[in-house]
Design an enzyme around this catalytic site. Structure first.
Site, short mmCIF file in Angstrom:
data_model
loop_
_atom_site.label_atom_id
_atom_site.label_comp_id
_atom_site.label_asym_id
_atom_site.label_seq_id
_atom_site.Cartn_x
_atom_site.Cartn_y
_atom_site.Cartn_z
N HIS A 159 0.83 -1.21 0.00
CA HIS A 159 0.00 0.00 0.00
C HIS A 159 0.87 1.27 0.00
O HIS A 159 0.74 2.12 -0.87
CB HIS A 159 -0.92 -0.04 1.23
N GLU A 160 1.75 1.36 0.98
CA GLU A 160 2.58 2.57 1.09
C GLU A 160 3.51 2.71 -0.10
O GLU A 160 3.81 3.81 -0.55
CB GLU A 160 3.38 2.57 2.40
N HIS B 177 1.79 4.57 -2.79
CA HIS B 177 1.88 6.03 -2.61
C HIS B 177 3.25 6.53 -3.09
O HIS B 177 3.36 7.57 -3.72
CB HIS B 177 1.73 6.40 -1.14
N HIS C 53 3.44 6.87 -6.73
CA HIS C 53 2.69 8.05 -7.16
C HIS C 53 3.60 9.29 -7.10
O HIS C 53 3.61 10.11 -8.01
CB HIS C 53 1.48 8.22 -6.22
ZN LIG Z 1 -2.80 5.20 2.15
#
Ligand SMILES: [Zn+2]
Length: 708
Positions: free
Chosen positions: A498-499, A502, A505
């Site tokens: 998940h991280e 990010h 991104h």
């Molecule tokens: Zn998040």
């Protein structure tokens, strides 16, 4: 990711080298390692040189320079133009961004008493500083002039968006109001600040004052021994000589509701939780809610919006309350039906258990565990040996390589903030430098709980000066011991993916302006690039690449994954209904267009009835303790839906890969990266449509939930 507003407020761009060839400036010397030019590899912050006492003077100077930047824009004798006003505003306060990024990163990842205290000192200073800018009438005059007089066709699309966003942000702050209206807005803001503060205090007080004291060990059921010990400690703390005390904090109430066979006690606990802020005592929140809702509506009207939700959603991907409600309406009935099935299964189980009477909301969590155990017999601990942390890290790197051709080179010549950290240079397939990622894996006292991503330096490209991104990932994984490596739970492994989403991104960003780069996107878009990575994480094809037993090297058996998925899918109806009922409640309060007083009880009951919510399930937060939307002036009001919205996006985006025939499909990966690389320089829905060829469909999420 942390819902840090710091990212939005202080996001980074650093004066890495001189602005442009024409304006060659010599770097000032401040004798402060935070402010002086960073002569480090890739211009990373010199963490090894920065000391506690450097921060405050650095902030003082940086704040002063930001003020000077703003004054210079206002006092420019030339007529306002995009360049001398909007772009100048965009690049103002560089030093402050640079200092803030380092400070808030360290303050959460490796803090100490000095920094904690400084953070408290800085909060009102920074808030006043940004208020002074956002409410500066002379600055707004110039912005407005550019907004009204610029031939927009001469601007690039990101420039048009920047102009529009900056102008609207000023309008939403209320700077355009004059006279009586201006005074009223100030009054409303002050009242709202006090009311939302009081709301939170009341919830806390109600949460802390509740206690369930249990004296019969039988009533604990099969509560894990660590939690029994905690409850015994709590009882002592609360002045009992013996027994076990349970509170309304989630780590206490949920295990109790799951384990205790005593229906009466469960009911007492359940009601205690559900009635917080609704007990007609000094902590009652009903009158406060009425006033908050009225004031928010009035404020929205003053600023030219029909409702508070219209105001808030103006810069979201969804844009309009109608779009939010439409998306939720599509999902609601399928998940409600699922919850009804679950209720049926549990009521039957209860009867089989020999318990007479009607199945209640307070029985739900208890029977979920029983049904789960009987049907699936799944133990999460069985997973850990397959998720040794180095293996999982290799998993995300391999995935990024297969999808985007990236490689990760560990750099030992880069200053860190803690010896546990690893720093990687991220390289393109052709060897070109993309950015830097700091990864800080293990729990320690000096680190905040949870996991998050930060940008230490956001990508930008103003005047041909390309600034590369520096991002961080922070976790609280168990530290390896002498005898055992760090074995992650399935959900911890998921968090790493998940991280890392990010982080990608931030790393993929390829825009002009830093305020539009990387994760600087609307709230209902920002969790999508992270959540989407979780889809790959548990695909058998990907698991094969990394999820290997740390002792035997055996790949995690498909049967174990299936068992886990089956076990987890039970009670998805409940989880979705509980969450969505709260999201609806948020929208119902904030789409009100008039300031008529509503009775909180009646309003909530009527709306939930219209929705068809079953009585065994309460909204995840009832109005009187809905901190996300009522306890903070910004918070998540009109935004609680965002989590589910992101889930729709992530399931639909992953479907694009499946539709293309491979979860590593290169064409789709290219399009996906192209979407992320544009950050917030384009409207979120437009970006999504370019990637997917259509608006997101809820079908892939329904399929994931096992409904379709
Ligand atoms: Zn998040």
């Amino acid at each position: 990711m942390k819902p840090t507003y710091f990212i939005a407020l202080f996001s980074a761009v650093l004066l890495l080298s001189c602005q442009s060839k024409e304006q060659k400036v010599t770097h000032k010397t401040y004798n402060n390692p935070l402010l002086d030019q960073w002569n480090t590899p890739f211009g990373v912050p010199p963490f090894d040189k920065i000391k506690n006492e450097d921060y405050k003077p650095a902030f003082d100077i940086a704040l002063k320079e930001h003020k000077d930047d703003i004054e210079a824009i206002i006092n420019n004798s030339d007529a306002p133009t995009f360049k001398n006003t909007i772009e100048a505003f965009e690049v103002s306060g560089k030093l402050l961004t640079k200092v803030s990024n380092v400070f808030y990163n360290i303050e959460s990842a490796n803090t100490n008493d000095v920094l904690k205290k400084l953070s408290g000192t800085l909060a009102p200073i920074l808030s006043a500083h940004y208020d002074d800018i956002n409410l500066n009438k002379n600055l707004f005059k110039r912005v407005k002039s550019v907004y009204e007089n610029t031939d927009k066709s001469k601007l690039t699309a990101p420039q048009q968006k920047l102009l529009e966003d900056i102008y609207k942000k000023f309008v939403r702050s209320g700077v355009a109001l004059e006279g009586k209206e201006e005074a009223r807005l100030r009054e409303i803001n002050n009242k709202l600040a006090a009311l939302t503060d009081q709301f939170g205090k009341n919830v806390l007080e109600e949460t802390n004052s509740f206690e369930l004291h249990v004296t019969d060990k039988k009533d604990l059921g099969n509560l894990p021994s660590s939690l029994v010990a905690l409850a015994a400690d709590e009882a002592k703390k609360r002045g009992h000589e013996n027994g076990w005390s349970f509170t309304l904090q989630r780590p206490s109430i949920n295990p109790f509701l799951q384990s205790s066979p005593n229906r009466k006690l469960r009911q007492k606990m359940f009601l205690g939780y559900a009635m917080r802020g609704d007990n007609d005592n000094k902590n009652d929140n009903k009158a406060i809610i009425q006033e908050i809702v009225q004031l928010r509506t009035e404020k929205a009207n003053l600023l030219g919006y029909e409702s508070h939700a219209d105001l808030i959603l103006d810069n979201a991907m969804a844009k309009k309350p109608e779009a939010v409600l439409k998306f939720m309406d599509q999902l609601w009935n399928p998940v409600l039906n699922m919850a009804k099935e679950e209720r049926k299964a549990m009521a039957e189980f209860m009867k089989k258990d020999g318990v007479q009477g009607v199945f209640n909301g307070s029985d739900w969590r208890h029977y979920v565990e029983k049904v789960r155990k009987e049907r699936y017999n799944f133990d999460e601990e069985e997973m850990r040996p397959y998720f040794e942390f180095n293996a999982v890290k290799k998993g995300v790197f391999t995935l990024a390589n297969k999808l985007f051709g990236l490689t990760f080179k560990e750099r030992n010549d880069i200053p860190k903030w803690h010896e546990d950290q690893q720093v990687f240079e991220v390289l393109e397939a052709n060897g070109k430098h993309l950015g830097i990622i700091y990864m800080d894996f293990f729990a320690r006292e000096s680190k905040e709980g949870g996991a998050w991503m930060n940008e230490l330096r956001s990508q930008s490209n103003v005047n041909g000066n390309f600034v590369t991104p520096i991002v961080t990932n922070n976790f609280n994984f168990p530290r390896p011991t002498e005898n055992e490596p760090s074995l992650l739970s399935f959900s911890e492994a998921e968090t790493l993916f998940h991280e890392f989403g990010h982080a990608l991104h931030g790393l993929f960003s390829n825009v002009t302006y830093q305020s539009q780069s990387g994760t600087n996107v609307p709230r209902d878009f920002v969790e999508f690039p992270s959540q989407v990575m979780e889809n790959w994480m548990s695909e058998p094809e990907v698991l094969k690449l990394y999820a290997k037993h740390y002792k035997t090297g055996e790949v995690i058996p498909n049967a174990l994954i299936k068992k886990m998925n089956d076990a987890n899918s039970f009670n998805q109806g409940f989880a979705n209904v509980e969450y969505m009922a709260a999201a609806y409640l948020d929208m119902y309060w904030h789409t009100l267009k008039d300031i008529e007083k509503r009775d909180v009880h009646k309003f909530e009951a009527k709306k939930m009835k219209e929705l068809g919510l079953i009585k065994e399930i309460l909204p995840r937060y009832r109005s009187t303790y809905f901190n996300h939307i009522f306890s903070n002036p910004v918070g998540y009001s009109s935004g609680y839906y965002s989590y589910k919205w992101s889930e729709v996006l992530d399931a639909d985006a992953f479907q694009a890969f499946k539709d293309a025939g491979s979860i590593f499909d290169q064409e789709t990966a290219k399009k996906y990266r192209n979407m992320l690389s544009q950050g917030g320089s384009k409207d979120g829905m437009e970006l999504y449509k370019e990637f997917r060829g259509a608006e997101p469909s809820i079908d892939p999420l329904l399929e994931k939930l096992g409904i379709k």
